[in-house]
Design a protein around this motif. Structure first.
Motif, mmCIF file in Angstrom:
data_model
loop_
_atom_site.group_PDB
_atom_site.id
_atom_site.type_symbol
_atom_site.label_atom_id
_atom_site.label_comp_id
_atom_site.label_asym_id
_atom_site.label_seq_id
_atom_site.Cartn_x
_atom_site.Cartn_y
_atom_site.Cartn_z
ATOM 1 N N MET A 61 -70.267 -38.686 -7.648
ATOM 2 C CA MET A 61 -69.289 -39.306 -8.536
ATOM 3 C C MET A 61 -67.954 -38.593 -8.382
ATOM 4 O O MET A 61 -67.903 -37.360 -8.307
ATOM 5 N N ALA A 62 -66.886 -39.367 -8.365
ATOM 6 C CA ALA A 62 -65.558 -38.801 -8.207
ATOM 7 C C ALA A 62 -65.151 -38.074 -9.479
ATOM 8 O O ALA A 62 -65.352 -38.569 -10.586
ATOM 9 N N ASN A 63 -64.587 -36.893 -9.301
ATOM 10 C CA ASN A 63 -64.178 -36.092 -10.458
ATOM 11 C C ASN A 63 -62.670 -36.015 -10.615
ATOM 12 O O ASN A 63 -62.150 -36.158 -11.711
ATOM 13 N N THR A 64 -61.958 -35.798 -9.509
ATOM 14 C CA THR A 64 -60.513 -35.622 -9.609
ATOM 15 C C THR A 64 -59.815 -36.980 -9.652
ATOM 16 O O THR A 64 -60.367 -38.010 -9.249
ATOM 17 N N LEU A 65 -58.602 -36.957 -10.156
ATOM 18 C CA LEU A 65 -57.807 -38.187 -10.221
ATOM 19 C C LEU A 65 -57.562 -38.751 -8.833
ATOM 20 O O LEU A 65 -57.611 -39.960 -8.626
ATOM 21 N N GLN A 66 -57.311 -37.856 -7.888
ATOM 22 C CA GLN A 66 -57.043 -38.297 -6.525
ATOM 23 C C GLN A 66 -58.251 -39.002 -5.913
ATOM 24 O O GLN A 66 -58.112 -40.035 -5.262
ATOM 25 N N LYS A 98 -60.613 -40.539 -7.557
ATOM 26 C CA LYS A 98 -60.792 -41.822 -8.258
ATOM 27 C C LYS A 98 -59.822 -42.867 -7.713
ATOM 28 O O LYS A 98 -60.177 -44.020 -7.499
ATOM 29 N N LYS A 99 -58.594 -42.420 -7.477
ATOM 30 C CA LYS A 99 -57.584 -43.322 -6.915
ATOM 31 C C LYS A 99 -57.990 -43.750 -5.506
ATOM 32 O O LYS A 99 -57.829 -44.907 -5.117
ATOM 33 N N ARG A 100 -58.522 -42.807 -4.741
ATOM 34 C CA ARG A 100 -58.939 -43.101 -3.372
ATOM 35 C C ARG A 100 -60.052 -44.158 -3.365
ATOM 36 O O ARG A 100 -60.054 -45.055 -2.529
ATOM 37 N N ILE A 101 -60.969 -44.081 -4.319
ATOM 38 C CA ILE A 101 -62.046 -45.073 -4.419
ATOM 39 C C ILE A 101 -61.466 -46.448 -4.726
ATOM 40 O O ILE A 101 -61.847 -47.451 -4.108
ATOM 41 N N ARG A 102 -60.527 -46.506 -5.676
ATOM 42 C CA ARG A 102 -59.886 -47.790 -6.013
ATOM 43 C C ARG A 102 -59.173 -48.365 -4.800
ATOM 44 O O ARG A 102 -59.285 -49.550 -4.492
ATOM 45 N N ARG A 103 -58.446 -47.517 -4.099
ATOM 46 C CA ARG A 103 -57.685 -47.949 -2.928
ATOM 47 C C ARG A 103 -58.617 -48.429 -1.816
ATOM 48 O O ARG A 103 -58.371 -49.455 -1.183
ATOM 49 N N ASN A 104 -59.688 -47.689 -1.592
ATOM 50 C CA ASN A 104 -60.643 -48.070 -0.549
ATOM 51 C C ASN A 104 -61.280 -49.419 -0.847
ATOM 52 O O ASN A 104 -61.470 -50.233 0.062
ATOM 53 N N ASN A 105 -61.613 -49.650 -2.105
ATOM 54 C CA ASN A 105 -62.210 -50.936 -2.487
ATOM 55 C C ASN A 105 -61.240 -52.080 -2.253
ATOM 56 O O ASN A 105 -61.618 -53.143 -1.760
ATOM 57 N N ARG A 106 -59.968 -51.848 -2.604
ATOM 58 C CA ARG A 106 -58.947 -52.875 -2.409
ATOM 59 C C ARG A 106 -58.756 -53.161 -0.918
ATOM 60 O O ARG A 106 -58.688 -54.313 -0.494
#
Length: 86
Positions: free
Chosen positions: A1-6, A8-16
């Protein structure tokens, strides 16, 4: 599970990006399919027109990083060969 903000953002970006790239790949496959169906039907004129529209789409896929350039070259070559054989 992603912990840092970066992360989490990377997961959102990758999904997009995966969604956009998937749509691009699907679009390219559709253009290739049109050429192949025209070839199987034996309609040379339609196959040539479909090939003319498919080639820029495949090249755009390479430019956008969705497809490797050698893969694109191979697909274009094989499609051209099939159309020429009609």
């Amino acid at each position: 599970m992603a912990n840092t903000l970066q992360s989490k953002k990377r997961i959102r970006r990758n999904n997009r990006r995966a969604e956009v790239n998937g749509a691009r790949k699907s679009r390219i496959r559709g253009f290739i399919k049109k050429v192949e169906t025209a070839c199987t039907d034996g309609d040379k004129g339609a196959a040539q027109e479909a090939l003319k529209t498919a080639q820029p789409e495949i090249a755009k896929g390479v430019a956008k990083g969705v497809m490797h350039k050698n893969t694109a070259a191979r697909k274009m070559s094989r499609l051209s060969k099939r159309v020429a054989a009609l």
